[in-house]
Design a protein around this motif. Structure first.
Motif, PDB file in Angstrom:
ATOM      1  N   ALA A 221      -1.248  -0.642  -4.175  1.00 49.17           N
ATOM      2  CA  ALA A 221      -0.360   0.435  -4.655  1.00 49.17           C
ATOM      3  C   ALA A 221      -1.022   1.803  -4.513  1.00 49.17           C
ATOM      4  O   ALA A 221      -1.122   2.570  -5.475  1.00 49.17           O
ATOM      5  CB  ALA A 221       0.024   0.176  -6.116  1.00 49.17           C
ATOM      6  N   MET A 222      -1.456   2.113  -3.303  1.00 51.86           N
ATOM      7  CA  MET A 222      -2.268   3.319  -3.113  1.00 51.86           C
ATOM      8  C   MET A 222      -1.491   4.612  -3.276  1.00 51.86           C
ATOM      9  O   MET A 222      -2.042   5.632  -3.669  1.00 51.86           O
ATOM     10  CB  MET A 222      -2.957   3.276  -1.750  1.00 51.86           C
ATOM     11  CG  MET A 222      -4.084   2.262  -1.749  1.00 51.86           C
ATOM     12  SD  MET A 222      -4.960   2.169  -0.194  1.00 51.86           S
ATOM     13  CE  MET A 222      -5.522   3.838   0.009  1.00 51.86           C
TER      14      MET A 222
ATOM     15  N   THR B  32      -3.793  -4.014  -9.157  1.00 54.32           N
ATOM     16  CA  THR B  32      -5.226  -4.010  -8.846  1.00 54.32           C
ATOM     17  C   THR B  32      -5.491  -2.901  -7.832  1.00 54.32           C
ATOM     18  O   THR B  32      -4.703  -2.689  -6.922  1.00 54.32           O
ATOM     19  CB  THR B  32      -5.731  -5.347  -8.262  1.00 54.32           C
ATOM     20  OG1 THR B  32      -5.344  -5.450  -6.894  1.00 54.32           O
ATOM     21  CG2 THR B  32      -5.210  -6.537  -9.043  1.00 54.32           C
ATOM     22  N   MET B  33      -6.588  -2.172  -8.051  1.00 57.99           N
ATOM     23  CA  MET B  33      -6.941  -1.062  -7.158  1.00 57.99           C
ATOM     24  C   MET B  33      -8.380  -1.160  -6.706  1.00 57.99           C
ATOM     25  O   MET B  33      -9.214  -1.743  -7.407  1.00 57.99           O
ATOM     26  CB  MET B  33      -6.724   0.266  -7.868  1.00 57.99           C
ATOM     27  CG  MET B  33      -5.287   0.664  -7.841  1.00 57.99           C
ATOM     28  SD  MET B  33      -5.123   2.447  -7.832  1.00 57.99           S
ATOM     29  CE  MET B  33      -3.346   2.545  -7.812  1.00 57.99           C
ATOM     30  N   GLN B  34      -8.674  -0.557  -5.584  1.00 60.00           N
ATOM     31  CA  GLN B  34      -9.975  -0.697  -4.942  1.00 60.00           C
ATOM     32  C   GLN B  34     -10.578   0.682  -4.668  1.00 60.00           C
ATOM     33  O   GLN B  34     -10.424   1.244  -3.588  1.00 60.00           O
ATOM     34  CB  GLN B  34      -9.801  -1.475  -3.621  1.00 60.00           C
ATOM     35  CG  GLN B  34      -9.268  -2.893  -3.785  1.00 60.00           C
ATOM     36  CD  GLN B  34      -7.797  -2.974  -4.186  1.00 60.00           C
ATOM     37  OE1 GLN B  34      -6.997  -2.106  -3.845  1.00 60.00           O
ATOM     38  NE2 GLN B  34      -7.417  -4.006  -4.908  1.00 60.00           N
TER      39      GLN B  34
ATOM     40  N   ILE C  91       0.823  -1.214   0.000  1.00 62.59           N
ATOM     41  CA  ILE C  91       0.000   0.000   0.000  1.00 62.59           C
ATOM     42  C   ILE C  91       0.855   1.262   0.000  1.00 62.59           C
ATOM     43  O   ILE C  91       0.625   2.193  -0.760  1.00 62.59           O
ATOM     44  CB  ILE C  91      -1.003  -0.034   1.177  1.00 62.59           C
ATOM     45  CG1 ILE C  91      -2.085  -1.080   0.861  1.00 62.59           C
ATOM     46  CG2 ILE C  91      -1.615   1.348   1.410  1.00 62.59           C
ATOM     47  CD1 ILE C  91      -3.220  -1.163   1.842  1.00 62.59           C
ATOM     48  N   GLY C  92       1.863   1.302   0.847  1.00 56.15           N
ATOM     49  CA  GLY C  92       2.746   2.469   0.907  1.00 56.15           C
ATOM     50  C   GLY C  92       3.780   2.418  -0.214  1.00 56.15           C
ATOM     51  O   GLY C  92       4.115   1.348  -0.721  1.00 56.15           O
ATOM     52  N   GLU C  93       4.287   3.609  -0.609  1.00 55.03           N
ATOM     53  CA  GLU C  93       5.221   3.643  -1.748  1.00 55.03           C
ATOM     54  C   GLU C  93       6.580   3.039  -1.416  1.00 55.03           C
ATOM     55  O   GLU C  93       7.300   2.577  -2.298  1.00 55.03           O
ATOM     56  CB  GLU C  93       5.339   5.067  -2.308  1.00 55.03           C
ATOM     57  CG  GLU C  93       6.149   6.059  -1.488  1.00 55.03           C
ATOM     58  CD  GLU C  93       5.369   6.707  -0.336  1.00 55.03           C
ATOM     59  OE1 GLU C  93       4.670   5.991   0.398  1.00 55.03           O
ATOM     60  OE2 GLU C  93       5.496   7.943  -0.158  1.00 55.03           O
TER      61      GLU C  93
ATOM     62  N   ALA D   8      -3.153  12.726   1.023  1.00 57.38           N
ATOM     63  CA  ALA D   8      -4.333  11.862   0.873  1.00 57.38           C
ATOM     64  C   ALA D   8      -5.002  12.077  -0.484  1.00 57.38           C
ATOM     65  O   ALA D   8      -5.493  11.128  -1.104  1.00 57.38           O
ATOM     66  CB  ALA D   8      -5.330  12.118   1.999  1.00 57.38           C
ATOM     67  N   SER D   9      -5.005  13.328  -0.971  1.00 58.76           N
ATOM     68  CA  SER D   9      -5.736  13.622  -2.211  1.00 58.76           C
ATOM     69  C   SER D   9      -5.150  12.869  -3.411  1.00 58.76           C
ATOM     70  O   SER D   9      -5.819  12.646  -4.402  1.00 58.76           O
ATOM     71  CB  SER D   9      -5.756  15.125  -2.477  1.00 58.76           C
ATOM     72  OG  SER D   9      -4.591  15.514  -3.154  1.00 58.76           O
ATOM     73  N   LYS D  10      -3.893  12.478  -3.323  1.00 59.15           N
ATOM     74  CA  LYS D  10      -3.206  11.825  -4.452  1.00 59.15           C
ATOM     75  C   LYS D  10      -3.311  10.304  -4.413  1.00 59.15           C
ATOM     76  O   LYS D  10      -2.672   9.616  -5.211  1.00 59.15           O
ATOM     77  CB  LYS D  10      -1.718  12.202  -4.444  1.00 59.15           C
ATOM     78  CG  LYS D  10      -1.440  13.682  -4.566  1.00 59.15           C
ATOM     79  CD  LYS D  10      -1.570  14.127  -6.006  1.00 59.15           C
ATOM     80  CE  LYS D  10      -1.266  15.606  -6.142  1.00 59.15           C
ATOM     81  NZ  LYS D  10      -2.120  16.226  -7.171  1.00 59.15           N
ATOM     82  N   LEU D  11      -4.059   9.761  -3.476  1.00 54.20           N
ATOM     83  CA  LEU D  11      -4.135   8.300  -3.373  1.00 54.20           C
ATOM     84  C   LEU D  11      -4.837   7.695  -4.588  1.00 54.20           C
ATOM     85  O   LEU D  11      -5.731   8.309  -5.155  1.00 54.20           O
ATOM     86  CB  LEU D  11      -4.896   7.905  -2.101  1.00 54.20           C
ATOM     87  CG  LEU D  11      -4.202   8.236  -0.782  1.00 54.20           C
ATOM     88  CD1 LEU D  11      -5.130   7.917   0.393  1.00 54.20           C
ATOM     89  CD2 LEU D  11      -2.902   7.467  -0.630  1.00 54.20           C
ATOM     90  N   LYS D  12      -4.424   6.501  -4.951  1.00 54.39           N
ATOM     91  CA  LYS D  12      -5.063   5.716  -6.039  1.00 54.39           C
ATOM     92  C   LYS D  12      -5.058   6.462  -7.359  1.00 54.39           C
ATOM     93  O   LYS D  12      -6.073   7.025  -7.779  1.00 54.39           O
ATOM     94  CB  LYS D  12      -6.508   5.353  -5.657  1.00 54.39           C
ATOM     95  CG  LYS D  12      -6.583   4.455  -4.455  1.00 54.39           C
ATOM     96  CD  LYS D  12      -7.927   3.791  -4.366  1.00 54.39           C
ATOM     97  CE  LYS D  12      -8.050   3.044  -3.063  1.00 54.39           C
ATOM     98  NZ  LYS D  12      -7.290   1.799  -3.046  1.00 54.39           N
TER      99      LYS D  12
END
Ligand SMILES: [Zn+2]
Length: 474
Positions: free
Chosen positions: A348-349, A367-369, A322-324, A389-393
């Motif tokens: 890969a958030m 894969t993303m959720q 999840i984290g880079e 947070a705004s840049k997630l996914k």
């Protein structure tokens, strides 16, 4: 025996289409009549490929349908009320299991304490699983039954959170959760079959015709495989088996029996590289607003070794990152297999432009959720601050870069309603960068065809040669 599904409309352009189906597969497609043994008239209904939820937890989704659901609780007192209620209905000697616990929703963010939980249950063992699935609260009785005390040592890749005097508070993170869950009674094979059937019914109601279970083997691999075989549901299910259930620590492969069919198969091996954002355990660069930089489940070289073992044994490897910081380590591991394009990076958030470019070059699938953005915006902002947070996914950036990306739910962490996911991907909730929105048609493709291509399954676009897994949408 052939069946003609006549008089359907294509979901993209409304064009009339007839499908000739033999043994479940589309053998011909035409706007004209086709000779056949049997006709099903679709009366002008619009059809589209069934949804493929390529990352969820089928058995857990079914089991969770009977656990106490804390999803709507925004304070400790609301949780207390529900726990007391359920506890009164729970026979003594049984465990009280709750799901969707989320302290990020409380005004003060303070977790329930083990002693407090014990008071609510009158001493019955209880576990409140954090909504991310990466942490839980165990009651004092549950801690005792699991043998977790002041002198317990943290397991590798996990943490027993402690109070001022070193006593466990009840909060168990990542691999420490296993200590208490393994002390609780495991579901029987019959219970598993029932849960898989419940889950399949619910999937069907959402238009999901295929899915992957991402944590097969968490209770007992032989029982789970047999249960999936016996449940015999119409949903196509691909199983990603936990690495440690297939390989010994030294890499020796264990033998397992499996009833494979058109609808059931082993799709690969699952590993975890880090935790989750909501619990502050995803491995990020820099610090969380709440402190810490998350945790890695394995040392980078150890992860690389495990990925290589599974890849060399011929499995597709799906790794949760999840984290880079975790993403970099997983990409290194995939690259070292020599066939990075065979493997899947889950979640890969957080991704930088450089990482997206590297993913494209390695041709790794993602894969993303998207439904997470709807459910956990509050937690992401609390942990990362609004800017990060705004840049997630970064779904749009990945698609534009030509990366193979598929959408999915990660149910039961969220509801698993794909239409909510499609909504979140096309119209990101407030606080999330709208330039990462994709079009409705793109989102549907990412939720059907893309996952099928990544996992090499013959469905997803209703073309000749594919399974006739279509759904009606009006
Ligand atoms: Zn998952």
């Amino acid at each position: 025996m052939t069946t003609l599904y006549r008089n359907a409309r294509d979901w993209r352009d409304g064009a009339h289409v007839n499908f000739l189906v033999r043994e479940g597969k589309i053998v011909q497609k035409s706007s004209n009549h086709i000779e056949c043994d049997e006709v099903v008239d679709l009366n002008g209904k619009t059809v589209m490929p069934g949804i493929f939820d390529c990352h969820m937890h089928v058995l857990n989704a079914g089991l969770d349908l009977s656990a106490l659901n804390l999803h709507d609780c925004n304070s400790r007192s609301e949780i207390e009320e529900l726990v007391r209620e359920r506890s009164a209905e729970t026979p003594s000697g049984q465990w009280l299991l709750a799901v969707h616990y989320d302290a990020n929703r409380f005004p003060d963010g303070r977790d329930v304490h083990a002693e407090e939980l014990d008071e609510w249950t009158g001493g019955k063992p209880a576990i409140l699983r954090q909504v991310s699935g990466h942490a839980c609260i165990a009651s004092a009785t549950a801690l005792k039954m699991a043998g977790i005390t002041k002198s317990s040592i943290d397991p590798s890749g996990g943490r027993i959170v402690r109070g001022e005097c070193g006593e466990p508070t009840g909060l168990l993170e990542e691999n420490a959760m296993g200590l208490v869950y393994s002390a609780s009674p495991k579901p029987t094979r019959e219970r598993m079959i029932e849960a898989i059937r419940l889950a399949a019914e619910s999937l069907k109601s959402y238009g999901i015709t295929a899915t992957c279970d991402m944590s097969t083997g968490q209770y007992n691999l032989a029982d789970e495989l047999a249960a999936y075989g016996s449940a015999n549901v119409s949903t196509r299910i691909g199983l990603y088996i936990l690495w440690s259930r297939v390989f010994e620590e030294d890499g020796t492969q264990r033998v397992f029996e499996f009833p494979e069919s058109d609808r059931l198969r082993v799709s690969g091996i699952k590993l975890f590289a880090d935790g989750a954002l909501g619990s502050g355990t995803a491995a990020i660069y820099g610090e969380y607003e709440t402190g810490g930089e998350g945790m890695l489940i394995y040392e980078p070289d150890d992860l690389k070794r495990r990925v290589k073992i599974a890849s060399d044994a011929g499995f597709r490897v799906a790794v949760h990152a999840i984290g880079e910081r975790a993403v970099d380590i997983v990409l290194d591991a995939f690259e070292a297999t020599g066939i990075p394009e065979s493997h899947r990076l889950e979640h890969a958030m957080i991704l930088s432009d450089e990482q997206i470019e590297r993913i494209r070059k390695l041709n790794v699938a993602i894969t993303m959720q998207p439904e997470f953005l709807m459910e956990f915006g509050h937690a992401y902002t609390r942990r990362l601050g609004p800017e990060r947070a705004s840049k997630l996914k970064r779904i749009r950036s990945l698609v534009d870069a030509g990366v193979r990306v598929a959408l999915s739910s990660d149910r039961p962490i969220v509801s698993g309603d794909p239409w909510k996911g499609i909504d979140a991907a096309t119209n990101r909730p407030e606080g999330f960068d709208p330039s990462e929105n994709v079009s409705h048609e793109q989102a549907i493709r990412l939720y059907t065809q893309s996952g099928a291509e990544i996992d090499g399954w013959e469905f997803g676009s209703l073309e000749v040669g594919q399974f006739a897994d279509f759904i009606e949408v009006n």
